[in-house]
Motif scaffolding. Structure first.
Motif, mmCIF file in Angstrom:
data_model
loop_
_atom_site.group_PDB
_atom_site.id
_atom_site.type_symbol
_atom_site.label_atom_id
_atom_site.label_comp_id
_atom_site.label_asym_id
_atom_site.label_seq_id
_atom_site.Cartn_x
_atom_site.Cartn_y
_atom_site.Cartn_z
ATOM 1 N N HIS A 210 0.828 -1.209 0.000
ATOM 2 C CA HIS A 210 0.000 0.000 0.000
ATOM 3 C C HIS A 210 0.862 1.258 0.000
ATOM 4 N N ASP A 214 0.629 4.065 -2.847
ATOM 5 C CA ASP A 214 0.367 5.466 -2.530
ATOM 6 C C ASP A 214 1.469 6.369 -3.077
ATOM 7 N N THR A 218 0.577 9.261 -5.677
ATOM 8 C CA THR A 218 0.906 10.632 -5.282
ATOM 9 C C THR A 218 1.771 11.298 -6.336
#
Length: 391
Positions: A210, A214, A218
């Motif tokens: 995860h 992310d 991002t």
């Protein structure tokens, strides 16, 4: 955190070494002198040991230690637990794969504090390292990217705490939302190893998945607004406020500036996305039609490998590059790298949402957690290797 004695000798027993002693405190040299004068031999990991095989010799050694410690102003503390180095070895031997265990000693408090920035934890281990005195710990390493920290559980007569270090590519671990929770382990090595293998490591692997996802999303979300703004200006010949683009030379300048900024973010995609893509199985997901988009993303990454290799070669040569290299030249390097991967950036912006849903559906499970990225963390108190912010 309570102030430890200025010179402390912590005693525990070991099946291998006999009586094991660890010197700690600001005046640790006095504790070491007491141990050596009492007949203790230094082990490779920095602890001291004296055999317990002969009862008379053991009593003489213990008596000598009491006297020498008093002479040198050292406090003797007896641990109710067995030697942590042995416990670490026993747990490592029972974990899936090949693991090593290494005792590290932090005789002064700031050595312990040096570890905190590398810890990736949202549980009791981080709190213990922040608020309790931890004079020693064991590093468990699978030499494939996963490194764990094992300490004696503060405030308890038995048991341990175990958590993870961040992998090499991550430095900012404080309050990181994906951080796994450390786990309390029982005293028995076989039960502790089962808890690590079947509970902690799967949780750690999912958390790392995860975090990488992310990081990729991002990066794409930082690039997208600038890309869309640049495209709108190119298509309309006007700035975002409606003013016409008066100078034709401004457009190449804007493109170079975009490439510079885009590279700073897209390098995170190049670093983290390959592993995530390798786990995606569109035909086993609710969206088998995503296979074509994932194929495009694979191809985009493959076409970016020359730029990625050039960037990594440059990082490896940082020490030979003059520190006075102007910021403008660093910007030019980044612009060239960003321009080289612009087609890949466009592909990832177009298919990024497809990638995200496939990657979220591909969270790893199972009882073996391995990372593909090697992690090298300098042992305290060696200062961290400097990095160059321009890259």
């Amino acid at each position: 955190m309570t102030n430890p004695p200025p010179a402390e000798i912590i005693l525990s027993t070991s099946r291998t070494h006999g009586l094991v002693a660890i010197a700690s405190g600001e005046n640790l040299l006095q504790a070491r002198d007491a141990l050596q004068e009492a007949g203790f031999s230094r082990l490779p990991d920095g602890a001291f040991a004296a055999p317990l095989s002969a009862a008379q010799n053991a009593r003489e050694t213990a008596s000598a230690l009491v006297h020498r410690a008093h002479e040198h102003g050292a406090t003797i503390t007896t641990s109710p637990r067995p030697y942590l180095g042995d416990t670490g070895q026993a747990i490592a031997a029972r974990l899936p794969g090949t693991w090593s265990a290494k005792l590290e000693i932090y005789p002064r408090q700031h050595w312990q504090e040096d570890l905190i920035g590398s810890l990736w934890d949202s549980g009791d281990l981080l709190q213990a390292m922040l608020h309790d005195r931890v004079p020693y710990a064991v590093m468990l390493n699978n030499h494939a990217g996963t490194e764990l920290l094992l300490i004696e559980r503060p405030g308890h007569a038995s048991g341990y705490l175990l958590g993870a270090f961040a992998t090499q590519e991550y430095d900012d671990n404080w309050d990181e939302p994906n951080a796994p929770r450390s786990i309390a382990l029982p005293a028995a090595a076989n039960r502790a190893a089962r808890a690590v293998a079947h509970t902690f490591l799967p949780n750690y692997r999912r958390a790392l998945h995860h975090r990488r996802l992310d990081t990729v999303m991002t990066a794409l979300n930082r690039i997208r607004p600038e890309y869309e703004t640049l495209q709108a200006i190119k298509d309309s010949g006007r700035y975002s406020d409606g003013m016409p683009l008066a100078n034709s030379r401004l457009q190449p300048q804007m493109e170079r500036a975009f490439a510079d900024h885009a590279w700073l973010s897209f390098r995170n995609v190049l670093q983290h996305a390959p592993l995530l893509l390798s786990r995606c199985r569109p035909t086993a997901s609710p969206w088998p039609q995503d296979a074509a988009a994932l194929a495009r993303l694979h191809e985009a990454l493959a076409n970016s490998q020359d730029a990625w290799a050039e960037f990594n070669d440059l990082r490896a040569e940082l020490y030979s590059i003059p520190a006075t290299l102007p910021a403008r030249q660093w910007s030019q390097i980044r612009s060239e790298l960003g321009a080289a991967v612009l087609p890949a950036i466009e592909t990832w912006l177009a298919d990024g949402e497809t990638f995200e849903r496939q990657a979220r559906a591909a969270v790893p499970g199972g009882h073996v957690a391995l990372s593909a990225t090697a992690h090298r963390r300098p042992a305290p108190p060696t200062p961290a290797r400097p990095t160059n912010a321009h890259l």
